[in-house]
Scaffold this motif. Structure first.
Motif, PDB file in Angstrom:
ATOM      1  N   ARG A  12      50.630 -13.743  19.893  1.00 41.47           N
ATOM      2  CA  ARG A  12      50.472 -13.337  18.489  1.00 41.47           C
ATOM      3  C   ARG A  12      49.224 -12.481  18.295  1.00 41.47           C
ATOM      4  NH1 ARG A  12      51.472 -18.798  17.434  1.00 41.47           N
ATOM      5  NH2 ARG A  12      49.333 -19.069  16.692  1.00 41.47           N
ATOM      6  N   SER A  13      48.118 -12.929  18.855  1.00 38.11           N
ATOM      7  CA  SER A  13      46.862 -12.193  18.648  1.00 38.11           C
ATOM      8  C   SER A  13      46.892 -10.845  19.348  1.00 38.11           C
ATOM      9  CB  SER A  13      45.652 -13.016  19.102  1.00 38.11           C
ATOM     10  OG  SER A  13      45.701 -13.250  20.489  1.00 38.11           O
ATOM     11  N   ASN A  14      47.536 -10.763  20.506  1.00 43.09           N
ATOM     12  CA  ASN A  14      47.660  -9.477  21.203  1.00 43.09           C
ATOM     13  C   ASN A  14      48.465  -8.482  20.376  1.00 43.09           C
ATOM     14  OD1 ASN A  14      46.172 -10.271  23.409  1.00 43.09           O
ATOM     15  ND2 ASN A  14      47.949 -10.700  24.700  1.00 43.09           N
ATOM     16  N   ARG A  15      49.495  -8.957  19.705  1.00 39.81           N
ATOM     17  CA  ARG A  15      50.331  -8.086  18.877  1.00 39.81           C
ATOM     18  C   ARG A  15      49.514  -7.528  17.705  1.00 39.81           C
ATOM     19  NH1 ARG A  15      53.955  -4.288  18.497  1.00 39.81           N
ATOM     20  NH2 ARG A  15      55.231  -4.437  16.652  1.00 39.81           N
ATOM     21  N   VAL A  16      48.719  -8.390  17.081  1.00 42.39           N
ATOM     22  CA  VAL A  16      47.880  -7.958  15.961  1.00 42.39           C
ATOM     23  C   VAL A  16      46.882  -6.905  16.433  1.00 42.39           C
ATOM     24  CG1 VAL A  16      46.085  -8.709  14.351  1.00 42.39           C
ATOM     25  CG2 VAL A  16      48.135 -10.087  14.655  1.00 42.39           C
ATOM     26  N   LYS A  17      46.241  -7.153  17.578  1.00 41.66           N
ATOM     27  CA  LYS A  17      45.264  -6.205  18.118  1.00 41.66           C
ATOM     28  C   LYS A  17      45.935  -4.894  18.505  1.00 41.66           C
ATOM     29  CE  LYS A  17      42.256  -9.822  19.818  1.00 41.66           C
ATOM     30  NZ  LYS A  17      41.775 -10.556  20.984  1.00 41.66           N
ATOM     31  N   GLN A  18      47.142  -4.977  19.065  1.00 41.54           N
ATOM     32  CA  GLN A  18      47.874  -3.777  19.458  1.00 41.54           C
ATOM     33  C   GLN A  18      48.172  -2.909  18.237  1.00 41.54           C
ATOM     34  OE1 GLN A  18      51.910  -4.451  20.654  1.00 41.54           O
ATOM     35  NE2 GLN A  18      52.162  -2.428  21.547  1.00 41.54           N
ATOM     36  N   LEU A  19      48.608  -3.530  17.145  1.00 39.92           N
ATOM     37  CA  LEU A  19      48.921  -2.784  15.929  1.00 39.92           C
ATOM     38  C   LEU A  19      47.668  -2.150  15.332  1.00 39.92           C
ATOM     39  CD1 LEU A  19      51.515  -5.170  14.253  1.00 39.92           C
ATOM     40  CD2 LEU A  19      51.954  -2.959  15.315  1.00 39.92           C
ATOM     41  N   ARG A  20      46.549  -2.892  15.364  1.00 41.95           N
ATOM     42  CA  ARG A  20      45.299  -2.357  14.829  1.00 41.95           C
ATOM     43  C   ARG A  20      44.844  -1.163  15.658  1.00 41.95           C
ATOM     44  NH1 ARG A  20      41.522  -6.034  15.999  1.00 41.95           N
ATOM     45  NH2 ARG A  20      42.334  -7.498  14.477  1.00 41.95           N
ATOM     46  N   ASN A  21      44.886  -1.294  16.987  1.00 42.53           N
ATOM     47  CA  ASN A  21      44.483  -0.200  17.871  1.00 42.53           C
ATOM     48  C   ASN A  21      45.363   1.027  17.663  1.00 42.53           C
ATOM     49  OD1 ASN A  21      42.423  -1.671  19.030  1.00 42.53           O
ATOM     50  ND2 ASN A  21      43.639  -2.301  20.789  1.00 42.53           N
ATOM     51  N   LYS A  22      46.655   0.792  17.526  1.00 42.60           N
ATOM     52  CA  LYS A  22      47.606   1.884  17.338  1.00 42.60           C
ATOM     53  C   LYS A  22      47.321   2.629  16.036  1.00 42.60           C
ATOM     54  CE  LYS A  22      52.649   2.402  17.351  1.00 42.60           C
ATOM     55  NZ  LYS A  22      53.906   1.643  17.351  1.00 42.60           N
ATOM     56  N   TYR A  23      47.047   1.871  14.972  1.00 44.06           N
ATOM     57  CA  TYR A  23      46.746   2.471  13.669  1.00 44.06           C
ATOM     58  C   TYR A  23      45.462   3.291  13.745  1.00 44.06           C
ATOM     59  CZ  TYR A  23      45.148   2.898   8.875  1.00 44.06           C
ATOM     60  OH  TYR A  23      44.670   3.400   7.694  1.00 44.06           O
ATOM     61  N   GLN A  24      44.410   2.718  14.327  1.00 44.93           N
ATOM     62  CA  GLN A  24      43.131   3.419  14.406  1.00 44.93           C
ATOM     63  C   GLN A  24      43.222   4.660  15.282  1.00 44.93           C
ATOM     64  OE1 GLN A  24      40.553   0.261  15.719  1.00 44.93           O
ATOM     65  NE2 GLN A  24      40.111  -0.403  13.635  1.00 44.93           N
ATOM     66  N   HIS A  25      43.976   4.567  16.382  1.00 44.99           N
ATOM     67  CA  HIS A  25      44.126   5.707  17.284  1.00 44.99           C
ATOM     68  C   HIS A  25      44.871   6.844  16.591  1.00 44.99           C
ATOM     69  CE1 HIS A  25      45.199   7.082  21.647  1.00 44.99           C
ATOM     70  NE2 HIS A  25      44.336   7.858  21.070  1.00 44.99           N
ATOM     71  N   LYS A  26      45.944   6.508  15.891  1.00 46.17           N
ATOM     72  CA  LYS A  26      46.738   7.522  15.196  1.00 46.17           C
ATOM     73  C   LYS A  26      45.915   8.162  14.078  1.00 46.17           C
ATOM     74  CE  LYS A  26      50.488   9.809  14.270  1.00 46.17           C
ATOM     75  NZ  LYS A  26      50.903  10.896  15.154  1.00 46.17           N
ATOM     76  N   THR A  27      45.155   7.359  13.340  1.00 45.09           N
ATOM     77  CA  THR A  27      44.316   7.873  12.258  1.00 45.09           C
ATOM     78  C   THR A  27      43.282   8.841  12.810  1.00 45.09           C
ATOM     79  OG1 THR A  27      44.609   5.788  11.090  1.00 45.09           O
ATOM     80  CG2 THR A  27      42.826   7.189  10.346  1.00 45.09           C
ATOM     81  N   THR A  28      42.695   8.495  13.938  1.00 43.57           N
ATOM     82  CA  THR A  28      41.685   9.355  14.558  1.00 43.57           C
ATOM     83  C   THR A  28      42.311  10.655  15.046  1.00 43.57           C
ATOM     84  OG1 THR A  28      40.439   7.399  15.234  1.00 43.57           O
ATOM     85  CG2 THR A  28      39.896   9.474  16.326  1.00 43.57           C
ATOM     86  N   ARG A  29      43.473  10.568  15.661  1.00 42.76           N
ATOM     87  CA  ARG A  29      44.161  11.785  16.131  1.00 42.76           C
ATOM     88  C   ARG A  29      44.460  12.724  14.967  1.00 42.76           C
ATOM     89  NH1 ARG A  29      47.527   8.373  19.547  1.00 42.76           N
ATOM     90  NH2 ARG A  29      49.253   8.814  18.167  1.00 42.76           N
ATOM     91  N   ASN A  30      44.877  12.156  13.824  1.00 39.70           N
ATOM     92  CA  ASN A  30      45.149  12.971  12.639  1.00 39.70           C
ATOM     93  C   ASN A  30      43.871  13.618  12.119  1.00 39.70           C
ATOM     94  OD1 ASN A  30      47.861  12.399  12.691  1.00 39.70           O
ATOM     95  ND2 ASN A  30      47.724  10.710  11.237  1.00 39.70           N
TER      96      ASN A  30
END
Length: 83
Positions: A12-30
């Motif tokens: 569960r915690s890995n999934r939450v961290k994965q989603l947070r990382n994905k969001y932050q990475h995409k936001t930074t790329r934009n």
């Protein structure tokens, strides 16, 4: 499927961290994309520290490699200086 309570929590915690990382990475790329597309020097100079900070945070959390963050920041600074 995991059998231990701790393993289920880890999933569960890995999934939450994965989603947070994905969001932050995409936001930074934009943000990097928007900065590269900017032609106004004042606007670009205002955006550069914010984008650099975002890249540093990704590198600190091992979402991207620290050298990749440095490489991107260097190229962006060069581009902003050339405007």
């Amino acid at each position: 499927m995991a059998n231990h309570k701790s393993a289920l929590k880890r999933i569960r915690s890995n999934r939450v961290k994965q989603l947070r990382n994905k969001y932050q990475h995409k936001t930074t790329r934009n943000a990097v994309r928007d900065l590269r597309a900017t032609t106004d020097k004042k606007e670009a100079q205002a955006l550069l520290p914010k984008v650099a900070s975002m890249l540093d945070k990704l590198a600190k959390n091992n979402v991207i490699h620290k050298n990749k963050a440095a490489n991107i920041k260097s190229k962006l600074a060069k581009q902003v200086a050339a405007l």
